[in-house]
Design an enzyme around this catalytic site. Sequence first.
Site, PDB file in Angstrom:
ATOM      1  N   ARG A   1     -25.900  13.958  24.596  1.00  0.00           N
ATOM      2  CA  ARG A   1     -24.637  14.284  25.275  1.00  0.00           C
ATOM      3  C   ARG A   1     -23.727  14.993  24.267  1.00  0.00           C
ATOM      4  NH1 ARG A   1     -21.911   9.994  29.051  1.00  0.00           N
ATOM      5  NH2 ARG A   1     -21.124  11.936  29.949  1.00  0.00           N
TER       6      ARG A   1
ATOM      7  N   GLN B   1     -17.023   6.191  37.749  1.00  0.00           N
ATOM      8  CA  GLN B   1     -16.969   5.120  36.739  1.00  0.00           C
ATOM      9  C   GLN B   1     -15.802   4.162  37.004  1.00  0.00           C
ATOM     10  OE1 GLN B   1     -17.449   8.377  36.083  1.00  0.00           O
ATOM     11  NE2 GLN B   1     -18.633   8.706  34.226  1.00  0.00           N
TER      12      GLN B   1
ATOM     13  N   ASP C   1     -12.969  10.740  24.519  1.00  0.00           N
ATOM     14  CA  ASP C   1     -14.312  11.033  24.019  1.00  0.00           C
ATOM     15  C   ASP C   1     -14.287  11.791  22.700  1.00  0.00           C
ATOM     16  OD1 ASP C   1     -14.564  10.772  27.119  1.00  0.00           O
ATOM     17  OD2 ASP C   1     -16.501  10.300  26.223  1.00  0.00           O
TER      18      ASP C   1
ATOM     19  N   ASN D   1     -10.979  13.709  27.434  1.00  0.00           N
ATOM     20  CA  ASN D   1     -11.434  12.503  28.146  1.00  0.00           C
ATOM     21  C   ASN D   1     -11.984  12.942  29.496  1.00  0.00           C
ATOM     22  OD1 ASN D   1     -11.687   9.586  28.306  1.00  0.00           O
ATOM     23  ND2 ASN D   1     -10.061   9.636  29.830  1.00  0.00           N
ATOM     24  N   LYS D   2     -12.383  11.986  30.287  1.00  0.00           N
ATOM     25  CA  LYS D   2     -13.019  12.254  31.585  1.00  0.00           C
ATOM     26  C   LYS D   2     -12.204  13.231  32.426  1.00  0.00           C
ATOM     27  CE  LYS D   2     -16.168  10.972  32.677  1.00  0.00           C
ATOM     28  NZ  LYS D   2     -17.390  11.783  32.432  1.00  0.00           N
TER      29      LYS D   2
ATOM     30  N   ARG E   1     -23.011   4.502  28.567  1.00  0.00           N
ATOM     31  CA  ARG E   1     -22.075   5.644  28.531  1.00  0.00           C
ATOM     32  C   ARG E   1     -20.775   5.090  27.955  1.00  0.00           C
ATOM     33  NH1 ARG E   1     -18.705   3.018  30.805  1.00  0.00           N
ATOM     34  NH2 ARG E   1     -17.470   4.904  30.978  1.00  0.00           N
ATOM     35  N   GLY E   2     -19.804   6.000  27.756  1.00  0.00           N
ATOM     36  CA  GLY E   2     -18.594   5.604  27.042  1.00  0.00           C
ATOM     37  C   GLY E   2     -18.800   5.888  25.562  1.00  0.00           C
ATOM     38  N   ALA E   3     -17.824   6.560  24.944  1.00  0.00           N
ATOM     39  CA  ALA E   3     -18.025   7.101  23.605  1.00  0.00           C
ATOM     40  C   ALA E   3     -18.491   6.059  22.571  1.00  0.00           C
ATOM     41  CB  ALA E   3     -16.740   7.811  23.144  1.00  0.00           C
TER      42      ALA E   3
HETATM   43  O1  MRU Z   1     -19.144  10.207  31.085  1.00  0.00           O
HETATM   44  P1  MRU Z   1     -18.758   8.879  30.510  1.00  0.00           P
HETATM   45  O2  MRU Z   1     -18.825   7.761  31.508  1.00  0.00           O
HETATM   46  O3  MRU Z   1     -19.515   8.561  29.247  1.00  0.00           O
HETATM   47  O4  MRU Z   1     -17.242   9.072  30.118  1.00  0.00           O
HETATM   48  C1  MRU Z   1     -16.524   8.013  29.564  1.00  0.00           C
HETATM   49  C2  MRU Z   1     -15.105   8.337  29.282  1.00  0.00           C
HETATM   50  O5  MRU Z   1     -14.632   9.422  29.552  1.00  0.00           O
HETATM   51  C3  MRU Z   1     -14.298   7.288  28.573  1.00  0.00           C
HETATM   52  O6  MRU Z   1     -12.950   7.362  28.967  1.00  0.00           O
HETATM   53  C4  MRU Z   1     -14.377   7.507  27.059  1.00  0.00           C
HETATM   54  O7  MRU Z   1     -15.699   7.646  26.645  1.00  0.00           O
HETATM   55  C5  MRU Z   1     -13.717   6.409  26.309  1.00  0.00           C
HETATM   56  S1  MRU Z   1     -14.689   4.923  26.307  1.00  0.00           S
HETATM   57  C6  MRU Z   1     -13.842   3.775  25.388  1.00  0.00           C
END
Ligand code: MRU
Length: 351
Positions: free
Chosen positions: A93, A203, A244, A254-255, A56-58
């Site tokens: 996603r 996370q 994201d 973002n999250k 996970r993470g963009a």
């Molecule tokens: O749902 P996730 O864990 O994939 O969400 C991740 C985030 O929101 C991060 O802040 C974002 O992807 C940046 S990662 C460098």
Amino acid sequence: MPTSVAGAIDFHPLRPRPEADAIEIVDQTRLPHEWLTVRIATADEAAHAIRTMQVRGAPLIGATAAYGLALALRADASDANLGAARAQLLATRPTAVNLRWALDRCVRAVESLPPSARAAAAWREADAIAAEDVTTNRAIGEHGLRLIEHLAAHTQPVQILTHCNAGALATLAFGTATAPIYLAHEAGITVHVWVSETRPRLQGAKLTTWELRARGVPHTLIVDAAGAALMRQGRVDIVLVGADRVAANGDVCNKIGTYEKALAAKDNGVPFYAAVPSTTIDWTIADGAGIPIEERAADEVLLLGGDASIAPPGTAVANPAFDVTPARLLTGIITERGVCAPGKLRTLFPE
Ligand code: MRU
């Protein structure tokens, strides 16, 4: 499981294994309890890893999808399979635009080639995406370090608040929001990081604490709602988050919970920055209203930590995984080309 991580990239959330026709990923759903690597040898397995958030993470989602496409082409390099694999991986996603960006880059690199050359070309492209992510994040780190150095001239430890995990685990190395923190720590600046737990998937609690600990960066875990109070008490010098998807006008997705932190930061005069690789900017979207927000399963909210029920059975749940912070609430955006005002991304990335 590594307990101490020195230097830049001593742990790898993703490792290509071309000799085995596979990649190796770390199953992040098992952290912080277990460092479990999983072999991914097909596009189906890559899609599963992204969908279930083993990765996970963009930026990491994008790189995993790129290798997934290359693996699909190793099995069948026809036009039909290229299109099918792209669609399958893209559907995993919806919010992080790095996924579409990486897939489209790989498709562009191979579509005019004969099928026999496609798999190798796609793999090379995936390797390039992975390698560029490392240099990009390092550059973000250096630009963000200047901001921390500036704060450190007046106060140490520099108190940094971050949300979710925009760390090394979310990328190929360094992270985005964490890159300036790691470079500051390595440079001998005393920093302390407030890590918000990031309900519902935690996370921050599970991943960001794990990697800050591995690198020896002092940190304290807080519940999500504590961030605003800490800012009001003057205990936060800067907020650093990832993204994201960023719209052309600088609105930052973002999250979930990021927007609340930005509101609190604005009210308390705390500088608020998003660390954003250019691969996360969606120039096709004018503002944040156009960004698709992933809606996730009710059980993530109803079951604490995945098993302890916290609400009466049948309670209605809304579980948006991301929110949009309007550009006007940000102090700036840290990119690999420098720091800019949120509405001025085109000054760093001209058309
Ligand atoms: O749902 P996730 O864990 O994939 O969400 C991740 C985030 O929101 C991060 O802040 C974002 O992807 C940046 S990662 C460098």
